[in-house]
Design an enzyme around this catalytic site. Sequence first.
Site, PDB file in Angstrom:
ATOM      1  N   PHE A   1      13.010  37.272 -31.620  1.00 57.84           N
ATOM      2  CA  PHE A   1      12.735  36.690 -32.930  1.00 57.84           C
ATOM      3  C   PHE A   1      12.333  37.786 -33.910  1.00 57.84           C
ATOM      4  CE2 PHE A   1       9.568  34.766 -35.879  1.00 57.84           C
ATOM      5  CZ  PHE A   1      10.450  33.953 -36.583  1.00 57.84           C
ATOM      6  N   GLN A   2      12.995  37.818 -35.050  1.00 57.43           N
ATOM      7  CA  GLN A   2      12.761  38.791 -36.122  1.00 57.43           C
ATOM      8  C   GLN A   2      12.926  40.235 -35.642  1.00 57.43           C
ATOM      9  OE1 GLN A   2       9.057  37.832 -38.224  1.00 57.43           O
ATOM     10  NE2 GLN A   2      10.215  36.435 -39.541  1.00 57.43           N
TER      11      GLN A   2
ATOM     12  N   LYS B   1       5.182  46.404 -32.113  1.00 58.71           N
ATOM     13  CA  LYS B   1       3.897  45.717 -32.210  1.00 58.71           C
ATOM     14  C   LYS B   1       2.925  46.175 -31.119  1.00 58.71           C
ATOM     15  CE  LYS B   1       1.939  41.148 -33.052  1.00 58.71           C
ATOM     16  NZ  LYS B   1       2.227  39.699 -33.245  1.00 58.71           N
TER      17      LYS B   1
ATOM     18  N   MET C   1      26.668  45.267 -69.370  1.00 62.23           N
ATOM     19  CA  MET C   1      27.573  46.356 -69.039  1.00 62.23           C
ATOM     20  C   MET C   1      28.860  45.824 -68.412  1.00 62.23           C
ATOM     21  SD  MET C   1      27.950  49.564 -69.484  1.00 62.23           S
ATOM     22  CE  MET C   1      26.417  50.490 -69.581  1.00 62.23           C
TER      23      MET C   1
END
Length: 586
Positions: A134-135, A184, A498
Amino acid sequence: MSAQMPEARSTEELKEKWVDKQEVLTGSDILLRSLVLEGVKCVFGYPGGAVLYIYDAMYGFKDFHHVLTRHEQGAIHAADGYARAAGEVGVCIATSGPGATNLVTGIATAYMDSTPLVVITGNVASTLIGTDAFQEADITGITLPITKHSYLVRSVDELPRIIHEAFHIANTGRKGPVLIDIPKDVSAAMTLFQPHTEPVALRGYNPRMIPNKLQVDRLAEAIAQAERPLILAGGGVVYSGGHEALLELVNKTDIPITTTLLGLGGFPSGHEQWLGMPGMHGTFTSNMAIQDADLLISIGARFDDRVTGKLNGFAPKAKIAHIDIDPAEIGKNVKTDIPIVGDVKTVLELLNKTVTRADRADAWRSQLQQWKAEKPFRYKDDYKEDEIGLKPQWVVELLNETTKGEAIVTTDVGQHQMWAAQYYKFNHPRSWITSGGLGTMGFGLPSAIGAQMAQPDRMVISINGDGGIQMCSQELAICAINNIPVKIVILNNQVLGMVRQWQELIYENRYSHIDLAGSPDFVKLAEAYGVKGLRASTKAEARAVWQEAMDTPGPVVIDFVVEKGENVYPMVQQGMTLDQMLMGDE
């Protein structure tokens, strides 16, 4: 400004506080202390699961200021603006996965413009890397082409060394972003804190600071022999701190000088020999000077395509000298006759010891001054004081006139960026902060926040289009909460300006998906965030609201409703040479 920085302390004081205590700390505590030892005073970030140990360590931590942005892109652009305004390394933090990938545009922006950043990302635990957890995202792999270097920290014991090396790499040689990815479990692990504060020596990384003196002597001789010499100065002058040496060189030699988009501010715009900016939207004089010069001295510029136009027609009469700290840039785009690798400031100081006035160039100087007087930037303005209608160029001139060129100006990308570059006159380096190489919309507001944090005593103006401002407008919350007194100017022409200009001139008026109708009421948007909002659609209103903005101690959004169909001129279309300029209506 309420977001005050902690007082800077010497490395010796910090060593006394931390280094000699032989403490066992978490990786997160080691990270924070190591950042402070590197002189970090401000960090921009956004927390998430993979960096929660780091943010837990920040609880009550007062040795640097953390700014919680409202988007990770805002965090990295703010760190970029901080770095450019302060002349220091900018720092930002984001979590793993989408937090890290939201930094990619900002990393690429910094890489293209040689901005020194240390980008800290969290990652999933080491045991989960490669499992599509996850992530999880391979941020070191994703950013490989747009970082100067990257680290995936495998052990907490590596953290002090890696952080120290990262700051060294980011801020030496050709500066740029360095990424540190911290799993982590590494941020939670504990070890004896053994900081690294000694000089860094890395095998294979030894940027050349001192140039080859024989090449410098060759350049001095070429200057003495030249009849039409010209200096092309870029962002490297600003990044190296070489602006004073450049001014001395021009004063000694009387060589005319043009400064690139990122070089603006590296040479005073009021100087007699300054010709303006070259390239796609540069001055007539600068472009014609490049095309007619017999000696072109590029100093800290990389011959970007927006400067050169058609490469095989660029500076066709000139011998090319190129001074740059990055040897890969020399000869990459333009054939170089006198290559000089070294730090710009160091090279110029050495050159100034032997260089003499370019005596053969008097007729050349006279010609350029004549062009400069006859062909300045110009636009047609028939609007009366109380008549509805504002020219965007006039608005920038108003900003310049009232601040006397002393503000720090940041921009997004597009027409407003070019008008700001053309009509605001910069007196000092690190006063112009814009995304040059990547051309990043959304850069203007958050970079202004970073610049104001770095220079709290200077006025910071963020000039934006009504398109770009909407990409990071959520950062208005940061201005309100921290009372960051940036003045946020919107040149509101209700269109992607632009793109509209190119579609008009190149795509035969086929206007495809450029209408910004339905944009928010920017005054109400500002007020929703707790920021003062003002609007002007006449010259009288513009003068009044801008004065009110300057007199307001906090942040202000000023919505200038400008003419929709205005174009940026001169313009060199792609595939054309610099002397093939569209001048517009004169």
